[in-house]
Motif scaffolding. Structure first.
Motif, mmCIF file in Angstrom:
data_model
loop_
_atom_site.group_PDB
_atom_site.id
_atom_site.type_symbol
_atom_site.label_atom_id
_atom_site.label_comp_id
_atom_site.label_asym_id
_atom_site.label_seq_id
_atom_site.Cartn_x
_atom_site.Cartn_y
_atom_site.Cartn_z
ATOM 1 N N ASP A 187 -4.927 1.984 4.599
ATOM 2 C CA ASP A 187 -4.181 0.944 5.320
ATOM 3 C C ASP A 187 -5.101 -0.257 5.535
ATOM 4 O O ASP A 187 -4.701 -1.410 5.375
ATOM 5 N N LYS A 205 0.841 -1.201 0.000
ATOM 6 C CA LYS A 205 0.000 0.000 0.000
ATOM 7 C C LYS A 205 0.874 1.248 0.000
ATOM 8 O O LYS A 205 1.881 1.316 0.719
ATOM 9 N N LYS A 225 -0.811 8.002 13.889
ATOM 10 C CA LYS A 225 -1.414 8.162 12.561
ATOM 11 C C LYS A 225 -0.840 7.197 11.531
ATOM 12 O O LYS A 225 -1.442 6.950 10.483
ATOM 13 N N GLY A 258 -7.977 7.933 6.297
ATOM 14 C CA GLY A 258 -6.765 7.119 6.473
ATOM 15 C C GLY A 258 -7.024 5.638 6.229
ATOM 16 O O GLY A 258 -6.200 4.785 6.560
HETATM 17 MG MG MG Z 1 -2.395 7.084 6.540
#
Ligand code: MG
Ligand code: ADP
Ligand code: ASP
Length: 474
Positions: free
Chosen positions: A215, A9, A270, A212
């Motif tokens: 992931d 990723k 994060k 986010g």
């Molecule tokens: Mg991220």
């Protein structure tokens, strides 16, 4: 023997401009030459924020300003494409695809502006455009290295529930769909470049997995495809002992357990989306965090057992949180306040990060992500409306100026004195502690402090446990 399959990723900064995309394409190509490789890509950095801004601008009725943002994004992707892809026919194909995606975005913005209404469903459709633009761009860059590559939209692979803005996968269906689509491509030597962040319901309605969330996309696909490993390429060397933006002397941790990494992610590190490790735990698929800007470095390996070293592994802080307290002397005699409070909160799907109740039972206090706070408070006021009226519940108070700091490490269990050392170090720095919680797994100690004290608290604790030192203690 089953042949190796890597799911890789690339985060926003790792595909942030032409030179980053070229670097990412080289990494993918090297992986694909060594074995089978599927890549998952985020939107170029900053793009999702701009798209959300466009959606909100449209909601205010300003279609023109929203479309200006889309045009600006079109120009950004086109100029990047020009710098990345030499082949003219290939460039034309990607431009065609980008135009299609942006035209969809334009229609969503116009519709939103007309109705002045932005449903979670439409917000998902608009905020997902960034990944739908970056995947064709990266696939074209991989093709430039001489390999076959094709972009894939994860709405054709990842089946989710219908919780827009934070959907979860339905793994059985996801497994069937992604294997049916991806395995034949891999057999033909085509490298699939999948959009991160998105999925679709059984009915085919596009969803997003939360900010986010790429992931999470990577580990969902890793599990669905029985991958040998998942590599998350980002802009730091791995999981560090603390947020490097706050603690300059933070160090890369070579190996860490699923549980430790999950705790760090849950409490705001994060570098990993909070749900990242969930899909891979059962199959024990290792996850690597590596630096796409420095691919020679080993990075951090996340495995079921991790390294055996050290009591405290890392620290993390989460600032974007709100403390909610509910109580008053009257709640002692009120049956099931705790049950009602948390089932109400659960219905809003707010993420509860920490809970503490005073032993006098006068007060229940808990912390939620600030983004969830308004929804949670509104639901509580409704649930306890009668009790508030009759003063059985005296107050529902809210404090947004707080932060949670978590001290994390599996081997803290059985290492006495860690809590004592932590609070002594904080005391020396005059950090006022509002609440404390320790998970029963003893993998973390977390405490609530005023937001202004976060850096001071992290620095003091980081030093106390020698996290700034290398393995020889220097
Ligand atoms: Mg991220
Ligand atoms: P990506 O765009 O690749 O998904 P993110 O910005 O989401 O990257 O996550 C990487 C960032 O996370 C790093 O640049 C770093 O500033 C931040 N971060 C916070 N805590 C940590 C930590 N403990 N270890 C590593 N990075 C951290
Ligand atoms: N592009 C999405 C975001 O900015 C998902 C991701 O980057 O992981 O939130």
């Amino acid at each position: 023997m089953k042949s190796a399959l890597q799911v890789m990723k690339f985060g926003g900064t790792s595909v942030g401009d032409a030179s980053c995309i070229l670097r990412a394409a080289q990494i993918v190509a090297a992986g694909a030459r060594a074995g089978k490789c599927v890549a998952v890509v985020s939107a170029m950095s900053g793009v999702t924020n701009r798209l959300i801004e466009a959606a909100k601008t449209a909601q205010c009725g300003n279609a023109k300003a929203a479309i200006t943002i889309l045009e600006e994004l079109a120009a950004k992707h086109e100029s990047t494409l020009a710098a990345v892809v030499k082949n003219e026919a290939e460039r034309a194909k990607v431009i065609e695809k980008m135009k299609e995606v942006l035209a969809e975005g334009r229609r969503f913005c116009e519709g939103t502006a007309l109705l002045r209404e932005l449903s979670p469903r439409t917000l998902d459709a608009i905020s997902s455009l960034g990944e739908r633009l970056s995947a064709p761009l990266v696939a074209a860059a991989v093709k430039e290295t001489g390999l076959s590559s094709e972009p894939l939209e994860a709405s054709d692979l990842i089946v989710t529930d219908d919780f827009h803005g934070g959907a979860d996968p339905l793994m059985k269906e996801t497994r069937e769909k992604s294997q049916a689509r991806i395995f034949p491509m891999l057999e033909k030597g085509i490298v699939p470049i999948v959009t991160g962040f998105i999925g679709a319901t059984r009915e085919g309605e596009l969803t997003t997995l939360g900010r986010g969330g790429s992931d999470y996309s990577a580990t969902i696909l890793g599990a669905a495809l029985d991958a040998t490993e998942v590599i998350i390429w980002t802009d730091v060397e791995g999981v560090l002992t603390a947020d490097p933006r706050l603690i300059g002397e933070a160090r890369t941790i070579p190996n860490i357990t699923y549980r430790e990494a999950a705790e760090l992610a849950f409490f705001g590190a994060k570098v990993l989306h909070p749900k990242t490790l969930k899909p891979v735990v059962e199959a024990a698929i290792p996850v690597w965090i590596r630096n796409s800007f420095d691919p020679e470095k080993a990075g951090t390996e996340i495995t079921p057992k991790g390294g055996r070293n050290g009591g405290v592994k890392a620290l993390t802080a989460i600032r974007d949180v709100t403390l909610i307290s509910l109580g008053g002397p009257g709640i002692v005699g009120l049956p099931d306040v705790v049950g009602r409070t948390f089932s109400t909160i659960a219905e809003t799907r707010a993420n509860v990060l920490l809970i503490s109740q005073s032993s006098s039972q006068n007060d229940i206090c808990f912390i939620v992500s600030s983004g969830d706070a308004e929804r949670a408070i509104e639901a509580l006021r409704k649930e306890f409306a009668q009790d508030l009226k009759h003063e059985k519940v005296e107050h529902i108070n809210v404090d947004p100026n707080i932060a949670i700091v978590a001290v994390v490490g599996e081997n803290m269990r059985g290492t006495p004195g860690i809590a004592g050392r932590t609070f002594q170090a904080l005391g020396k720095e005059n950090v006022n502690i509002i609440a404390i919680a320790q998970g029963s797994s003893e993998t973390n100690i977390s405490f609530v402090i005023e937001e202004k004290d976060v850096r001071k608290a992290l620095l003091a604790t980081h030093r106390e446990f020698g996290l700034h030192l290398d393995k020889d203690g220097k």
